[in-house]
Design a protein around this motif. Structure first.
Motif: not given
Length: 418
Positions: A330-342
């Motif tokens: 809603l705020a206009g932020a670019e979509p970024r995937p949730l970062r996951r680390f093994p």
């Protein structure tokens, strides 16, 4: 102020993964934060409203990467030292002012514009200066220690895309392009309220059966970390008329409303009825996650309402996984995937299939330097202390039924979400 379409959150009774929920509201909702241009110094934590395209190169001219001497490479004798007269000096902000001639060296300092003609810089540590001459050793390569024009940015490059959150590096980048102001999205205004006769504000006395309102402060802090302008609407008593009035007032000057608890179907859960009485709608999204019961999403007067679970851990986890990406959209932020680390599991755990589970953990290094996740605190969705000491969440997929020590697991650092 942007408004939502009626019934945009109506999804039926489907059980959704987090990714499906995020994809659904991204497809249904538009950015509601309008654009404005503000001075560069005031853009911290704002979202860029338009692509930032460079209208000049950085650096704008070739320059020296070290202190030394600028020469024509073709003046250097192959395999033997070369002695040249030093015929000028260039420093940062003080160019030579003329082209460099063949057969001469120019004393040059780091960052100084390379005069036209010379194409190589010799480090002063490698040279031997005597009087007005400098002796240059053999073995130099053409173009050594020269930073070409546009080495960082070329004119016409898109250096930042719309929706990028502006932090120190991004603001410095815009300054390097000479931009005194940037077009950004207006700060999203979010109203936060708690409902419940049992709640009391910190600093007041509590009677038997009453508790302090922790969730509202938790949520307001999370929202401010997102860069939102938070409107604290306080504690609303369990009366239908009070809830209706509070929601109507909140919707009048907010882009979104966030609540926790009070959105179920109990005798004292008045949010759904209050919304409908005010002309709004409320829907329960069934998310396949633990902790976290159905998240209530609705709208009143075109303003979205997010009703989160009342248990503090469930409220925070559902905020981070669902409310946070919704509000950023809603705020206009670019979509970024949730970062996951093994990482490796340092615990054993059993779970039922069908729901994605999030465990609170801390990381430690094992004897080989690998990272191992260890459970932190107790499991209960009301154990807020377990989140205060956790460094992140381990995500167990829907089809998992058990975890053994040493198993690979997906780790989400809280620092990437908060």
């Amino acid at each position: 102020m942007g408004r939502l379409a009626d019934d945009c959150f109506a999804l039926g009774d489907r059980l959704l993964s987090v990714e499906e929920a995020v994809a659904e509201f991204r497809s249904r909702l538009a950015v509601v934060a309008e654009a404005e241009t503000v001075p560069l110094a005031a853009t911290e934590n704002r979202f860029l409203a338009e692509d930032l395209v460079a209208d000049r190169s950085v650096p704008p001219h070739a320059n020296a990467a070290v202190d030394g001497y600028a020469v024509h490479f073709d003046d250097l004798a192959p395999g033997a030292p070369t002695t040249l007269p030093v015929a000028g000096r260039a420093a940062a902000g003080h160019p030579l002012g003329r082209p460099g001639r063949r057969g001469e060296a120019i004393r040059i300092l780091t960052g100084a514009p390379l005069p036209a003609g010379p194409d190589t810089v010799v480090m002063q540590e490698d040279c031997s200066a005597a009087g007005n001459c400098v002796t240059i050793p053999p073995g130099l390569r053409r173009g050594a220690h020269v930073r070409p024009a546009g080495d960082d940015i070329r004119a016409g490059d898109t250096v930042l895309t719309a929706g990028r959150r502006l932090g120190p590096a991004e603001i410095g980048l815009a300054a390097s392009l000479g931009r005194p102001a940037l077009p950004v999205r207006r700060t999203l205004r979010v109203a936060v309220l708690s409902t419940g006769d049992e709640l009391r504000a910190p600093g007041t006395s509590v009677a038997e059966g009453q508790i302090y309102d922790a969730n509202r402060y938790l949520l307001m802090t999370l929202l401010r970390r997102l860069g939102c302008d938070v409107a604290d609407r306080g504690i609303v008593p369990d009366r239908a008329d009070a809830v209706r009035s509070a929601l109507t007032d909140a919707a009048a000057d907010a882009n979104a409303i966030v609540t926790s608890g009070g959105v179920s179907v109990g005798d004292e859960d008045h949010v759904k009825a209050a919304l409908e009485a005010a002309g709004g709608r409320l829907h329960h999204w069934r998310l396949a996650i633990k902790p976290g019961k159905p998240v209530a999403l609705g709208q009143i007067g075109g303003v979205p309402l997010l009703g989160l679970p009342g248990n503090p851990v469930a409220a925070m986890v559902t905020f981070l996984l669902v409310a946070r990406p919704l509000l950023l959209h809603l705020a206009g932020a670019e979509p970024r995937p949730l970062r996951r680390f093994p990482v490796a599991a340092g615990f054993a755990h059993g779970k039922k299939p069908g729901r994605r589970e999030y465990l609170r953990v801390v990381l430690e290094a094992d004897s080989t330097g690998g990272l191992v996740a260890h459970r932190h605190g107790r499991d209960g969705a009301g154990m807020l202390s377990s989140l205060a000491g956790a460094e992140g969440l381990v995500e167990l997929p829907e089809d998992a039924t058990s975890v053994a020590p040493g198993d690979p697991v997906a780790y989400i650092p809280l620092s990437t979400l908060i």
